[in-house]
Design a protein around this motif. Structure first.
Motif, PDB file in Angstrom:
ATOM      1  N   SER A 646       0.857  -1.183   0.000  1.00 60.02           N
ATOM      2  CA  SER A 646       0.000   0.000   0.000  1.00 60.02           C
ATOM      3  C   SER A 646       0.895   1.236   0.000  1.00 60.02           C
ATOM      4  CB  SER A 646      -0.906  -0.008   1.236  1.00 60.02           C
ATOM      5  OG  SER A 646      -1.723   1.133   1.252  1.00 60.02           O
ATOM      6  N   VAL A 647       0.680   2.121  -0.994  1.00 60.71           N
ATOM      7  CA  VAL A 647       1.587   3.264  -1.214  1.00 60.71           C
ATOM      8  C   VAL A 647       0.772   4.543  -1.285  1.00 60.71           C
ATOM      9  CG1 VAL A 647       3.393   4.240  -2.666  1.00 60.71           C
ATOM     10  CG2 VAL A 647       3.113   1.757  -2.529  1.00 60.71           C
ATOM     11  N   ALA A 648       1.262   5.592  -0.636  1.00 57.84           N
ATOM     12  CA  ALA A 648       0.714   6.945  -0.755  1.00 57.84           C
ATOM     13  C   ALA A 648       1.884   7.912  -0.864  1.00 57.84           C
ATOM     14  CB  ALA A 648      -0.173   7.282   0.434  1.00 57.84           C
ATOM     15  N   ALA A 685      -2.600   3.655  -2.957  1.00 58.33           N
ATOM     16  CA  ALA A 685      -2.777   2.629  -3.994  1.00 58.33           C
ATOM     17  C   ALA A 685      -2.334   1.294  -3.429  1.00 58.33           C
ATOM     18  CB  ALA A 685      -1.973   2.992  -5.235  1.00 58.33           C
ATOM     19  N   ASP A 686      -3.129   0.244  -3.698  1.00 56.11           N
ATOM     20  CA  ASP A 686      -2.816  -1.097  -3.224  1.00 56.11           C
ATOM     21  C   ASP A 686      -2.262  -1.897  -4.403  1.00 56.11           C
ATOM     22  OD1 ASP A 686      -2.714  -3.088  -1.220  1.00 56.11           O
ATOM     23  OD2 ASP A 686      -4.490  -4.032  -2.113  1.00 56.11           O
ATOM     24  N   LEU A 687      -0.978  -2.295  -4.314  1.00 55.05           N
ATOM     25  CA  LEU A 687      -0.286  -2.905  -5.443  1.00 55.05           C
ATOM     26  C   LEU A 687       0.063  -4.347  -5.116  1.00 55.05           C
ATOM     27  CD1 LEU A 687       2.269  -0.010  -6.105  1.00 55.05           C
ATOM     28  CD2 LEU A 687      -0.013  -0.274  -7.114  1.00 55.05           C
ATOM     29  N   PRO A 688      -0.185  -5.274  -6.060  1.00 51.67           N
ATOM     30  CA  PRO A 688       0.324  -6.637  -5.883  1.00 51.67           C
ATOM     31  C   PRO A 688       1.827  -6.672  -6.157  1.00 51.67           C
ATOM     32  CG  PRO A 688      -0.820  -6.444  -7.965  1.00 51.67           C
ATOM     33  CD  PRO A 688      -1.003  -5.126  -7.276  1.00 51.67           C
ATOM     34  N   VAL A 689       2.555  -7.328  -5.298  1.00 53.28           N
ATOM     35  CA  VAL A 689       4.015  -7.362  -5.420  1.00 53.28           C
ATOM     36  C   VAL A 689       4.463  -8.822  -5.362  1.00 53.28           C
ATOM     37  CG1 VAL A 689       6.205  -6.569  -4.496  1.00 53.28           C
ATOM     38  CG2 VAL A 689       4.176  -5.119  -4.287  1.00 53.28           C
TER      39      VAL A 689
END
Length: 887
Positions: A646-648, A685-689
């Motif tokens: 999760s990135v902001a 933003a919720d990103l699959p990693v």
């Protein structure tokens, strides 16, 4: 020979004039008795009036303001000639001549005579040059004249020259002629008859003199003689047979000729053979240089029959030896000025000590010296101000020699004996000139060995100048010359002093900058993470590079979070220097505190935005304070269980993901304004990693510079990551700084590279907890068995007690659904979640209380514990470190 012919023509002209006068006298005998008395009286009166007028004009002009100052100037003729001509025309005199104390004319009605020596009777000229006031009648270059001369003196009484004013007798006689019109009219008829008798003889004589009368012939001869004696060029006139007809004084001096050269052939004068053949041939040449003894003469040769003149040739000789010497001196002075100008432009272009010293060396070699060295005192290199001039010198820059030179190696300590020029210059503060090192008598005691080593390396002359600023010694600069270069002299000593003075100012500025830069860099290093914490979520590497112009506010952090998660943070504070570094430390501390609340990234940035705005409000009352508004930050939370991030971000560039399959992505993370501006919400933003992905976080300084925009840098970063998919975080960090960082970065750069790990299903265990308290015992037993299966049997007893207390509290005070999750990593983590937002509080229970001891037991048994809120409730977690070396 030529002078003899001129004298013959003058005698013939004079005889013709005498015959004419006799005939006129015979004609005028009848009227002579009547006009003699009147003519004598009128002429005497007019001559006296002319004497008074010329003396008055000369006295007035000589005493005019500024005459002496103009005569001493660089261009006296241009200042005095217009004034002299104006006075001559307004007063009616025939000439106003200003001459210097050497007798050279500075003004004259005939401009061709300016710069020539005054002529006249020797006694009169001698009195004029002696500074005496005279008024005499004699035949001058303009004919019979009344001449008055008055000296010109300077303010201190020194003779500067004189002013000579002339009135021709011919002009005076015009007044007499106007008084005797009747008498002259009566004799006009007789004079006409006498003139007719001599017309034929006069016409023939004028053909021979080209229409010139006696006065003109006399004046022409005077001018001819003055030019020949005054001109600075040698003149030789030869007839068609190559015999010398005329040689002026300058030609005799240049060619060292005797006075008996008239009529001799040019080849018989003992000249250099090549020059003699040239003069004898008579062929035209222009500025052809020939040797004449120790002189170099520029020879010009032209025929004399081009305009109908007699056959022959004229040669002019100009001495170029002195001209070349003066030209060489002027060129040397011009080169020195260019050297000093270039030094002022180039030295001090940076605030780095070594670069400043190297700039001096680059300017001096090879234009001023063959070898140059700059040696600075040890405290200067640390940015400190030296307390004394006898410290250790370090050779900071060397130019003009190979790196392996035995005497001058850059970067080493410079050891000089006390008697060396370097030590003497450093301690005395005065430059030392060693003009000739080969003169052993000039060597001071104790310097013999070092001087011998210099001579062995071909160095024969040197100058050592101290680098001092505000009387503080900084070091020394040494300039050396090797053969075949000429030795240094006193003029070179002045140039070396100028170079050292300019360099000392720049070295002191660089020293001050080094001190401040070191202080701020130390603060920055202390405020940045010293060592990144160990955790299970990511393998991480970081890199920070301060800008050349100064340390900025870039920072990064790695913060372990509950549930085996990790927070990755990168930020940038606008500006450079101490304020930016201190502000960076405050923001990093604030982020650490906010992360302890275990909030989502967008909420952490919202809290940080409020903090920045509040801090700026506190600074509104201080006009000198610097605002924090404009700082940027990126906050990311990676969960190894779900393999999502999760990135902001607040005004910061987004992350770059380099996937294990070689794909490089720059995901679209919602942009938000920088911190402190407010007014807009932050979005995450919720990103699959995927496991093994390299998560790259950076600041602007890594990508952008003056000659490259951020998009170009981002494209280069993605291509670099794609080209090396197998590199670890440390190697990736080094590769990015080597490839992507601009050649001349204008801002500091921070980089954080994290390779993700995933906690697989074998390390995660979850259970649903029924609402029945009786289900706690079998659930506790299931958890204990899983812990034993993970080979963590030593923690089973403690874990059972912690699980029992957390589940009991959830069932008693929480809301369904209740779940329990165990995570195995570096530690054993137990999480109990429920649907309530009520937060438990740790308290010390009383002796009679029936409850309140559960959380106290958890806090005592677990390594750490806490609460975090989710979208559907809360999670109470407790972490146990397994016993052993890793616990």
């Amino acid at each position: 020979m030529l002078r003899g012919r001129i004298r013959t023509l003058l005698r013939v002209s004079s005889v013709a004039g005498q015959v004419f006068v006799l005939q006129v006298l015979l004609t005028l005998v009848l009227v002579s008795m009547a006009v003699v008395a009147l003519a004598l009286e009128a002429r005497s009166h007019a001559t006296g009036e002319a004497r008074q007028r010329s003396l008055a004009v000369a006295t007035t002009f000589a005493g005019s303001p500024g005459i002496a100052r103009a005569m001493a100037g660089d261009h006296p003729t241009s200042l005095l000639q217009p004034r002299a001509e104006e006075v001559r025309k307004r007063t009616g005199v025939d000439s106003v001549v200003v001459f210097d104390r050497h007798g050279m004319r500075l003004t004259h009605p005939e401009t061709a005579l300016i710069g020539k020596r005054i002529i006249g009777p020797e006694s009169v000229v001698r009195q004029e040059l002696a500074g005496k006031t005279i008024a005499q009648t004699f035949r001058a270059s303009q004919g019979p004249s009344v001449i008055s001369a008055v000296p010109v003196t300077t303010a201190d009484g020194t003779l500067a020259g004189g002013v000579s004013v002339g009135v021709r007798i011919e002009s005076v006689n015009n007044a007499v002629d106007r008084q005797l019109p009747l008498l002259l009219g009566a004799g006009g008829g007789a004079l006409t008859l006498a003139t007719a008798g001599t017309a034929l003889a006069s016409r023939r004589l004028r053909r021979q003199t080209h229409g010139l009368g006696p006065a003109e012939m006399t004046r022409m001869y005077a001018h001819h003689d003055a030019v020949l004696h005054s001109v600075r060029e040698g003149v030789l006139i030869m007839d068609a047979d190559g015999r010398l007809m005329l040689v002026n004084d300058e030609a005799r001096r240049l060619l060292q000729l005797t006075s008996d050269t008239d009529g001799r052939q040019a080849t018989d004068l003992g000249l250099e053979p090549r020059l003699a053949r040239l003069l004898a041939a008579g062929q035209p040449v222009t500025d052809e240089v020939h040797a004449a003894g120790s002189r170099l003469l520029a020879v010009n040769l032209r025929p004399t029959d081009r305009a109908g003149g007699p056959a022959g040739s004229v040669a002019t000789l100009r001495d170029t030896t002195e001209l070349r010497t003066l030209s060489g001196r002027a060129e040397a002075a011009s080169e020195r000025l260019r050297l000093l100008y270039e030094a002022g432009v180039r030295i001090g272009s940076t605030l780095e000590l070594t670069a400043t010293a190297e700039e001096l060396v680059e300017v001096a070699v090879p234009r001023f010296a063959d070898i140059a060295t700059v040696e600075l005192l040890e405290p200067v290199l640390r940015g400190e101000e030296p307390a004394a001039s006898h410290g250790v010198l370090h050779r900071t820059a060397v130019g003009g020699v190979r790196p392996e030179h035995p005497l001058f190696r850059s970067g080493e300590k410079a050891v000089h004996p006390p008697s060396s020029p370097q030590r003497r210059a450093l301690e005395s503060g005065q430059a030392v000139l060693g003009a000739d090192l080969s003169d052993t008598a000039e060597w001071p005691a104790g310097y013999e060995a070092e001087a011998g080593r210099l001579l062995d390396q071909g160095i024969h002359s040197l100058i050592t100048v101290p680098l001092r600023f505000r009387d503080v010694p900084l070091g020394v600069a040494t300039f050396c010359r090797t053969r075949p270069s000429g030795p240094f002299d006193d003029e070179d000593l002045v140039i070396a002093g100028e170079l050292a003075a300019r360099t000392a100012v720049c070295v002191d500025n660089a020293r001050r900058y080094t001190r401040e830069h070191t202080m701020v860099t130390t603060l920055q290093r202390n405020l940045l993470p010293g060592a990144l914490p160990d955790q299970d979520a990511v393998e991480v590497a970081s890199h920070y590079l301060p800008a050349r112009a100064g340390v900025g506010g870039d920072w990064f952090d790695v913060l372990p979070l509950p549930g085996a998660r990790v927070a990755l943070v990168v930020g940038d504070v606008a500006g450079q220097g101490l304020h930016a570094a201190a502000t960076m430390g405050r923001l990093r501390t604030a982020v650490q505190n906010f992360s302890a609340l275990d909030l989502p990234p967008d909420e952490v940035l919202a809290l940080l935005d409020e903090l920045v705005a509040r801090l700026d409000l506190e600074r509104e009352t201080d006009p000198d304070s610097v605002r924090i508004t404009g700082a940027t930050c990126l906050y990311a939370i990676y969960d190894p269980v779900s393999a999502r991030c999760s990135v902001a971000r607040a005004g910061h560039p987004g992350p770059v993901l380099a996937c294990p399959d070689g794909t490089v992505l720059a995901p679209d993370v919602p942009a938000s304004p920088p911190l402190g501006l407010g007014g807009e919400p932050f979005e995450a933003a919720d990103l699959p990693v995927p496991e093994g992905t390299r998560l790259v976080l950076y600041t602007n300084g890594l990508l952008a510079s003056h000659d490259r925009d951020q998009d170009t840098g981002l494209d280069l970063l993605c291509r670099t990551l794609a080209a090396a998919p197998d590199l670890g975080p440390g190697e990736t960090s080094q590769e990015l700084f080597t490839t992507v960082l601009p050649a001349r970065p204008t801002d500091d750069a921070a980089l954080l590279v994290a390779r993700t790990h995933v906690l697989g299903p074998e390390n995660v265990a979850e259970w649903e907890v029924p609402s029945d308290p009786a289900a706690v015992a079998p659930l506790r037993a299931a958890c204990a068995q899983r812990i034993r299966d993970w080979e963590l049997g030593d923690t089973v007893d403690t874990a059972e007690l912690v699980i029992s207390e957390l589940v009991t509290n959830a069932l008693r005070y929480g809301a369904p659904p209740v779940r329990i999750r165990l995570l195995r990593g570096r530690s054993l983590i137990c999480e109990v979640s429920d649907g309530s937002n009520t937060s438990p509080h740790l308290r010390r229970a009383g002796l009679t209380d029936e409850g309140g001891r559960g959380l106290f037991l958890v806090s005592q048994l677990a390594w750490r514990w806490g609460t975090r809120y989710t979208a559907h409730g809360k999670v109470i977690w407790a972490e146990q470190t397994p016993p052993g070396p890793g616990g």
